[in-house]
Design an enzyme around this catalytic site. Structure first.
Site, PDB file in Angstrom:
ATOM      1  N   GLU A  25      16.053  50.292  56.043  1.00  0.00           N
ATOM      2  CA  GLU A  25      17.271  50.201  55.221  1.00  0.00           C
ATOM      3  C   GLU A  25      18.509  50.679  55.975  1.00  0.00           C
ATOM      4  O   GLU A  25      18.405  51.348  57.016  1.00  0.00           O
ATOM      5  CB  GLU A  25      17.102  51.001  53.925  1.00  0.00           C
ATOM      6  CG  GLU A  25      16.974  52.500  54.143  1.00  0.00           C
ATOM      7  CD  GLU A  25      17.324  53.319  52.905  1.00  0.00           C
ATOM      8  OE1 GLU A  25      18.488  53.236  52.447  1.00  0.00           O
ATOM      9  OE2 GLU A  25      16.441  54.039  52.409  1.00  0.00           O
ATOM     10  N   VAL A 107      17.132  51.148  49.058  1.00  0.00           N
ATOM     11  CA  VAL A 107      15.728  50.727  48.982  1.00  0.00           C
ATOM     12  C   VAL A 107      15.642  49.424  48.188  1.00  0.00           C
ATOM     13  O   VAL A 107      14.944  48.470  48.585  1.00  0.00           O
ATOM     14  CB  VAL A 107      14.867  51.848  48.353  1.00  0.00           C
ATOM     15  CG1 VAL A 107      13.485  51.333  47.966  1.00  0.00           C
ATOM     16  CG2 VAL A 107      14.746  53.021  49.320  1.00  0.00           C
ATOM     17  N   ASP A 139      20.851  58.038  34.154  1.00  0.00           N
ATOM     18  CA  ASP A 139      20.955  57.750  35.588  1.00  0.00           C
ATOM     19  C   ASP A 139      19.556  57.641  36.206  1.00  0.00           C
ATOM     20  O   ASP A 139      18.921  58.653  36.537  1.00  0.00           O
ATOM     21  CB  ASP A 139      21.789  58.832  36.282  1.00  0.00           C
ATOM     22  CG  ASP A 139      22.167  58.430  37.701  1.00  0.00           C
ATOM     23  OD1 ASP A 139      21.633  57.412  38.192  1.00  0.00           O
ATOM     24  OD2 ASP A 139      22.992  59.124  38.316  1.00  0.00           O
ATOM     25  N   SER A 141      17.541  55.392  39.157  1.00  0.00           N
ATOM     26  CA  SER A 141      17.787  54.480  40.284  1.00  0.00           C
ATOM     27  C   SER A 141      17.166  53.104  40.048  1.00  0.00           C
ATOM     28  O   SER A 141      16.024  52.997  39.583  1.00  0.00           O
ATOM     29  CB  SER A 141      17.215  55.068  41.567  1.00  0.00           C
ATOM     30  OG  SER A 141      17.350  54.124  42.616  1.00  0.00           O
ATOM     31  N   ALA A 142      17.913  52.081  40.432  1.00  0.00           N
ATOM     32  CA  ALA A 142      17.381  50.711  40.400  1.00  0.00           C
ATOM     33  C   ALA A 142      16.180  50.562  41.340  1.00  0.00           C
ATOM     34  O   ALA A 142      15.413  49.611  41.214  1.00  0.00           O
ATOM     35  CB  ALA A 142      18.478  49.721  40.776  1.00  0.00           C
ATOM     36  N   ASP A 143      15.999  51.520  42.260  1.00  0.00           N
ATOM     37  CA  ASP A 143      14.824  51.463  43.158  1.00  0.00           C
ATOM     38  C   ASP A 143      13.526  51.376  42.349  1.00  0.00           C
ATOM     39  O   ASP A 143      12.575  50.703  42.764  1.00  0.00           O
ATOM     40  CB  ASP A 143      14.743  52.716  44.049  1.00  0.00           C
ATOM     41  CG  ASP A 143      15.847  52.785  45.095  1.00  0.00           C
ATOM     42  OD1 ASP A 143      16.638  51.834  45.208  1.00  0.00           O
ATOM     43  OD2 ASP A 143      15.910  53.828  45.785  1.00  0.00           O
ATOM     44  N   LYS A 160      13.567  63.226  46.911  1.00  0.00           N
ATOM     45  CA  LYS A 160      14.114  64.587  46.987  1.00  0.00           C
ATOM     46  C   LYS A 160      14.016  65.281  45.646  1.00  0.00           C
ATOM     47  O   LYS A 160      14.177  64.636  44.609  1.00  0.00           O
ATOM     48  CB  LYS A 160      15.591  64.519  47.370  1.00  0.00           C
ATOM     49  CG  LYS A 160      15.837  64.192  48.819  1.00  0.00           C
ATOM     50  CD  LYS A 160      17.263  64.519  49.213  1.00  0.00           C
ATOM     51  CE  LYS A 160      17.473  64.267  50.688  1.00  0.00           C
ATOM     52  NZ  LYS A 160      18.400  63.174  50.968  1.00  0.00           N
TER      53      LYS A 160
END
Ligand code: PSU
Ligand code: MN
Length: 277
Positions: A25, A107, A139, A141-143, A160
């Site tokens: 990435e 990602v 919130d 992540s779209a990951d 993390k």
């Protein structure tokens, strides 16, 4: 091939020859580390992929083109521009492409472009996840959605612990994403091996990892073939031959190889059993 996609000559030749290719990435370059360590690291990662027998394909959006395989000059450009480059998630791709702009791929978008290119394995640092307090901020992540949707294996050091790792694992469970620990039972938390959370499975060899992923690809192929079958209104005795032929095409012939091996296996067992009767 997608008309917005550009493969570098090296990546294109490797894919055509069936050689291993690993996607990398670019958000980790532009947003994840300061210059010049970001560029040095990106080039070292590419070298590590080469030293281990595969071709690196660093992925980014440059001038509105979806790029798989960057030149060192392009990596330097993204690294120097840093956070001035758009951090590009799934929602950003249409506008960046239409405007001919640059984007550093997360990602999510690295998986999308890798999949378009036919790259199956992707290495990075950490994935996005469910943020702490997501129950009010939403919130997430779209990951996590991409991991559920796009058949690319993401090799990472977990996520993390700025994130809510427990909720991240729950989300992945709901979405049907297997979380595999390589040589560990515990989900790593990026900087540390320990998180206090268990992974779904522990795997200790690349061979076993590849076998699990192949099974996942074949299941994805079955789902796709079944969907096409009902779209086309195929019924009755035409169903099985259609599905077998489509699954063979979608898996690039892998399913036929498995089919031959399993028939041979069954024949061996049948012969031995018959001999005992
Ligand atoms: N985790 C890190 N460093 C990073 C990222 C995640 O430790 O640089 C990047 C990756 O590109 C990841 C993205 O896909 O952040 C997730 O961002 P968001 O939460 O906005 O989806
Ligand atoms: Mn977010």
């Amino acid at each position: 091939m997608n008309k917005y996609l550009d493969l570098s000559p090296e990546v294109s030749e490797a894919l055509a020859a069936g050689k291993p290719v690993v996607a990398l990435e670019s958000t980790i370059i532009s947003h994840g580390m300061p210059y010049p360590q970001n560029v040095e690291t990106a080039l070292m990662v590419e070298k590590t992929i080469r030293d281990n027998g595969a071709v690196p394909a660093t992925i980014a959006v440059i001038g509105g083109r979806l790029k798989a395989g960057l030149t060192p000059a392009e990596i330097e450009y993204l690294g120097k521009k840093g956070r001035a480059v758009t951090k590009a998630s799934r929602r950003d791709l249409p506008v960046l492409v239409a405007r001919g702009e640059d984007g550093a791929t997360t990602v999510t978008t690295t998986m999308i472009i890798a999949n378009l290119a036919g790259i199956k394995v992707f290495a990075t640092g950490g994935i996005g996840g469910v943020h702490r307090g997501a129950e009010t901020t939403m919130d997430i992540s779209a990951d996590l959605e991409e991991l559920a949707m796009t058949p690319v294996m993401v090799i990472c050091a977990g996520a993390k612990s700025i994130l809510d790792l427990g909720l991240t694992l729950e989300y992945l469970e709901t979405k049907g994403v297997p979380v595999i620990g390589y040589g560990t039972d515990e989900l790593p938390a990026f900087y540390t091996r320990k998180s206090g959370f268990k992974v779904d499975y522990r795997i200790d060899t690349p061979e076993e990892l590849a076998a699990a992923f192949r099974a996942k690809l074949e299941n994805a192929a079955i789902d796709q073939a079944i969907a096409e079958c009902s779209e086309k209104g195929i019924k009755g005795k035409d169903t099985t031959p259609f599905l077998l032929a489509r699954i063979k095409d979608i898996t690039g012939g892998d399913s036929l190889d498995s089919n031959i091996q399993l028939v041979l296996n069954n024949a061996r067992l049948a012969a031995r059993t018959a001999a005992l009767l």
